[in-house]
Design an enzyme around this catalytic site. Structure first.
Site, PDB file in Angstrom:
ATOM      1  N   HIS A 265      53.685  53.386  31.148  1.00 17.99           N
ATOM      2  CA  HIS A 265      52.460  52.778  30.633  1.00 17.99           C
ATOM      3  C   HIS A 265      52.598  51.266  30.487  1.00 17.99           C
ATOM      4  O   HIS A 265      51.681  50.515  30.810  1.00 17.99           O
ATOM      5  CB  HIS A 265      52.128  53.409  29.273  1.00 17.99           C
ATOM      6  CG  HIS A 265      50.794  53.029  28.735  1.00 17.99           C
ATOM      7  ND1 HIS A 265      49.612  53.347  29.368  1.00 17.99           N
ATOM      8  CD2 HIS A 265      50.436  52.350  27.611  1.00 17.99           C
ATOM      9  CE1 HIS A 265      48.593  52.899  28.654  1.00 17.99           C
ATOM     10  NE2 HIS A 265      49.059  52.273  27.596  1.00 17.99           N
ATOM     11  N   PHE A 266      53.740  50.810  29.995  1.00 16.70           N
ATOM     12  CA  PHE A 266      53.992  49.377  29.835  1.00 16.70           C
ATOM     13  C   PHE A 266      54.926  48.895  30.948  1.00 16.70           C
ATOM     14  O   PHE A 266      56.021  48.392  30.694  1.00 16.70           O
ATOM     15  CB  PHE A 266      54.576  49.085  28.451  1.00 16.70           C
ATOM     16  CG  PHE A 266      53.561  49.127  27.344  1.00 16.70           C
ATOM     17  CD1 PHE A 266      52.669  48.085  27.149  1.00 16.70           C
ATOM     18  CD2 PHE A 266      53.481  50.220  26.503  1.00 16.70           C
ATOM     19  CE1 PHE A 266      51.730  48.116  26.133  1.00 16.70           C
ATOM     20  CE2 PHE A 266      52.541  50.275  25.476  1.00 16.70           C
ATOM     21  CZ  PHE A 266      51.659  49.212  25.289  1.00 16.70           C
TER      22      PHE A 266
END
Length: 289
Positions: A265-266
């Protein structure tokens, strides 16, 4: 303006909106819109890498990062309101056209900006943000339960999304090299999440997210109609916004580049340098800058 990052605030609607600024204001502007539960801190590595070619602005939304955190009784925490605040920041900086970089919650903010002023949007960079329901991953089961029945029980279940364990998971799940995931990111996010009253803010935005889903068809129509040049740089192992969301976005567009990056996600925690090169290469081909 030097390539060094500067840290500023602007008073908007009586609250202080924090933003990071770098690069020459004469260069094309790129607005970096962060996601949940982060802040402009998520772009700390990317900003200096873009500042030689772009005028870079990365704000913190109200209730996030170093911006003011008025209570839910003092400020209407909706994505529409957040987008209006960011629009006022952009206007205050005299930015008339821009590239929108959207991550997670930055998607609903950015698409609202684009629909209100399509003539201002030079293009998009989309990192794990969706405009199609099929891109919503398993954590959104808690959102959907809240939307269907905002009972105390469902509110308590939703609150697990602001726990330290889940915050860390967003950074580490799907990472391709855990040794490159600095604890600074999730520790910083959790510090702000743990402030008294912030849980109510996250709950308000979680409940309001249902209005984003209702607007997905409008956002899809915007993409089909205006065809903004779009780079999709996606952490392919994300469990929150899935690959289906990336593919659905790409199908709406003709001038599009889809790059699946090894990460979660990051993904910027691992791939900021790669993403900066992709952005420069893509918009150089499209616009020559």
């Amino acid at each position: 303006m030097s390539l060094a990052v500067q840290y500023k605030k602007m008073n908007i609607e009586g609250i202080e909106v924090f933003f990071r600024e770098a690069g020459n204001p004469r260069n094309p502007a790129i607005i970096l819109l962060h996601g949940f539960p982060s802040s402009s801190h998520m772009f700390r590595h990317l900003i200096p890498l873009l500042a030689d070619c772009y005028y870079v602005i990365a704000p913190d939304y109200p209730g996030y990062g170093n911006s003011s955190m008025p209570s839910v009784d003092e400020f209407s925490y909706t994505f529409e309101h957040l987008s209006l605040v960011i629009e006022q920041l952009i206007n205050g900086l005299c930015i008339t056209q821009y590239i929108l970089y959207c991550h997670d919650y930055g998607g609903p903010v950015g698409f609202r900006l684009a629909i209100r002023h399509p003539e201002r949007v030079l293009g998009f960079v989309i990192q794990n943000a969706v405009a199609h329901a099929e891109g919503l991953g398993q954590p959104f089961d808690l959102f959907k339960a809240l939307w269907a029945d905002p009972s105390p029980e469902n509110k308590d279940k939703f609150a697990t999304l602001v726990d330290a364990e889940f915050t860390k998971k967003q950074y580490t799940f799907g990472a391709c090299d855990l040794f490159r995931i600095s604890p600074d990111g999730y520790i910083m996010d959790q510090y702000f999440l743990d402030r008294p009253g912030n849980g109510a803010i996250q709950l308000a935005l979680g409940y309001d997210y249902r209005n984003n889903v209702e607007q997905y068809p409008k956002w899809q129509q915007y993409l089909r109609t205006y065809q903004p040049p779009t780079l999709i740089a996606w952490g392919k192992n994300d469990f929150i916004f899935t690959l289906a969301g990336a593919y659905s976005l790409a199908r709406e567009l003709t001038c599009v580049e889809l790059v699946l990056l090894c990460g979660g996600h990051f993904v910027l925690e691992e791939e900021s340098f790669t993403v900066s090169r992709l952005i420069k290469s893509f918009f150089r081909r499209v616009y020559g800058f």
